[in-house]
Design a protein around this motif. Structure first.
Motif, short mmCIF file in Angstrom:
data_model
loop_
_atom_site.label_atom_id
_atom_site.label_comp_id
_atom_site.label_asym_id
_atom_site.label_seq_id
_atom_site.Cartn_x
_atom_site.Cartn_y
_atom_site.Cartn_z
N ARG A 191 30.23 -18.50 36.94
CA ARG A 191 30.33 -17.07 36.68
C ARG A 191 30.29 -16.28 37.98
O ARG A 191 29.63 -16.68 38.94
CB ARG A 191 29.17 -16.62 35.78
N SER A 192 30.98 -15.14 37.99
CA SER A 192 30.98 -14.30 39.19
C SER A 192 29.62 -13.67 39.42
O SER A 192 29.23 -13.41 40.56
CB SER A 192 32.04 -13.20 39.06
N MET A 193 28.88 -13.43 38.34
CA MET A 193 27.52 -12.89 38.44
C MET A 193 26.62 -13.63 37.47
O MET A 193 26.94 -13.76 36.29
CB MET A 193 27.49 -11.39 38.08
N GLN A 218 14.28 -5.28 30.59
CA GLN A 218 14.63 -4.47 31.76
C GLN A 218 15.66 -5.19 32.63
O GLN A 218 16.58 -4.56 33.18
CB GLN A 218 13.37 -4.17 32.58
N ALA A 219 15.52 -6.52 32.77
CA ALA A 219 16.48 -7.29 33.56
C ALA A 219 17.86 -7.28 32.90
O ALA A 219 18.88 -7.19 33.58
CB ALA A 219 15.99 -8.72 33.75
N GLU A 220 17.88 -7.40 31.57
CA GLU A 220 19.15 -7.34 30.85
C GLU A 220 19.81 -5.97 31.03
O GLU A 220 21.03 -5.88 31.29
CB GLU A 220 18.93 -7.62 29.36
N ARG A 221 19.01 -4.93 30.93
CA ARG A 221 19.53 -3.57 31.12
C ARG A 221 20.09 -3.41 32.53
O ARG A 221 21.19 -2.86 32.72
CB ARG A 221 18.41 -2.56 30.87
N GLY A 222 19.35 -3.90 33.53
CA GLY A 222 19.83 -3.79 34.90
C GLY A 222 21.10 -4.58 35.13
O GLY A 222 22.00 -4.13 35.86
N PHE A 223 21.20 -5.75 34.52
CA PHE A 223 22.39 -6.57 34.67
C PHE A 223 23.61 -5.89 34.08
O PHE A 223 24.69 -5.85 34.70
CB PHE A 223 22.18 -7.93 34.01
N MET A 225 24.07 -2.69 33.55
CA MET A 225 24.42 -1.51 34.34
C MET A 225 25.15 -1.92 35.62
O MET A 225 26.15 -1.29 36.01
CB MET A 225 23.15 -0.73 34.68
N THR A 226 24.68 -2.98 36.26
CA THR A 226 25.32 -3.43 37.49
C THR A 226 26.71 -3.97 37.22
O THR A 226 27.67 -3.68 37.96
CB THR A 226 24.45 -4.52 38.16
N ARG A 227 26.84 -4.76 36.16
CA ARG A 227 28.15 -5.33 35.83
C ARG A 227 29.15 -4.23 35.50
O ARG A 227 30.32 -4.29 35.91
CB ARG A 227 28.02 -6.31 34.67
N GLU A 228 28.71 -3.22 34.77
CA GLU A 228 29.60 -2.11 34.42
C GLU A 228 30.05 -1.36 35.67
O GLU A 228 31.22 -0.99 35.81
CB GLU A 228 28.89 -1.16 33.47
N ASP A 237 30.58 -9.33 46.75
CA ASP A 237 29.86 -8.74 47.86
C ASP A 237 29.37 -7.33 47.54
O ASP A 237 28.28 -6.93 47.95
CB ASP A 237 30.75 -8.66 49.10
N ASN A 238 30.15 -6.57 46.76
CA ASN A 238 29.76 -5.20 46.49
C ASN A 238 28.52 -5.08 45.64
O ASN A 238 27.87 -4.05 45.61
CB ASN A 238 30.92 -4.46 45.81
N THR A 239 28.19 -6.15 44.88
CA THR A 239 27.00 -6.09 44.04
C THR A 239 25.74 -6.01 44.88
O THR A 239 24.71 -5.60 44.37
CB THR A 239 26.92 -7.30 43.12
N GLU A 240 25.83 -6.35 46.17
CA GLU A 240 24.66 -6.24 47.01
C GLU A 240 24.21 -4.79 47.16
O GLU A 240 23.05 -4.50 47.42
CB GLU A 240 24.95 -6.85 48.39
N ASP A 241 25.16 -3.83 46.99
CA ASP A 241 24.81 -2.44 47.11
C ASP A 241 23.81 -2.01 46.06
O ASP A 241 23.06 -1.06 46.24
CB ASP A 241 26.06 -1.58 46.98
N ALA A 242 23.80 -2.75 44.91
CA ALA A 242 22.90 -2.38 43.83
C ALA A 242 21.46 -2.72 44.18
O ALA A 242 20.53 -2.23 43.54
CB ALA A 242 23.28 -3.10 42.54
#
Length: 243
Positions: A191-193, A218-223, A225-228, A237-242
């Protein structure tokens, strides 16, 4: 000191490819169980407990990664362990299950092998702890359970299994208020993430299951939000900004 569950589930990913996921979850009336008991990789899951020998879990998963069957891997490690009578270890591999409870484990202790899963515990209030954990998982496990929800993450269903056992009494040492819980889920899918909720620990609390569930939510919610936010990114690489 502990009860835990290890599972194997086969599923089809979004591309129609057959995949396998492995999960392990554990709780105890001691702090920091996540550092000692649960181990998993894309080839299996192992839980080691009762006078814990961490090497049974660490090397067990390494042997599974090398292609050994889970029963061969764990039996070989136990045969070389002088503390075998005090150990409790169980797990699932690509095509099998294994449980062992040494005769010097503290009562109540025992284990159970199910269809694609194992459950074990020691120093419990009774056998119903692992029976309820097993039944709760079975009810949610596709394609067996009547209430199975294939879209519900395995991590959430592992927490449900722990909650069921905990509600039955769990670890009997009520004089020890500081508890912990942990879960790990691994998969063969590339998976990409990786979901943030697949490797969680609550190291010191008086409400381990509730806190593990809240951490998961909370982790599911954060995931999500980040994926969206980054779903259109060309690479990870851009996911590091989160962060």
């Amino acid at each position: 000191m502990t009860f835990s569950i290890c599972v194997r589930e086969r599923y089809t990913d979004e591309n129609g490819t057959n995949q396998t996921r492995f999960g392990v979850a554990v709780t105890t009336r001691l702090p920091g169980v996540g550092t000692l008991c649960p181990f998993a990789s894309e080839h299996g899951a192992v839980a080691t407990q009762s006078h814990v020998n961490v090497e049974l879990g660490r090397k067990g998963v390494e042997y599974l990664d090398d292609g050994l069957a889970v029963e061969d891997a764990l039996e070989a490690l136990l045969n070389a362990d002088d503390g075998r009578p005090q150990r409790q270890v169980h797990g699932v591999g690509t095509a099998g299950e294994f449980t062992f409870s040494g005769e010097e484990c503290k009562p109540w202790y025992g284990d159970r092998v199910g269809n694609n899963f194992t459950v074990a515990g020691n120093l419990l209030t009774g056998e119903s702890v692992i029976e309820e954990a097993a039944a709760t998982y079975e009810d949610s496990a596709p394609p067996l359970g009547p209430d199975a929800d294939v879209d519900r993450p395995l991590a959430a269903r592992l927490i449900d299994a722990l909650a069921a056992g905990h509600a039955e009494g769990g670890d009997k040492r009520e004089e020890l208020p500081v508890q912990s819980a942990a879960l790990i889920v691994e998969t063969t899918e590339d998976r990409s993430m990786d979901p943030y909720y697949n490797d969680l620990r609550v190291d010191a609390t008086e409400t381990p299951i509730e806190d593990l569930r809240e951490t998961y939510e909370q982790a599911e919610r954060g995931f999500e939000m980040t994926r969206e936010r980054y779903e259109d990114a060309d690479d990870g690489d851009n996911t590091e900004d989160a962060g």
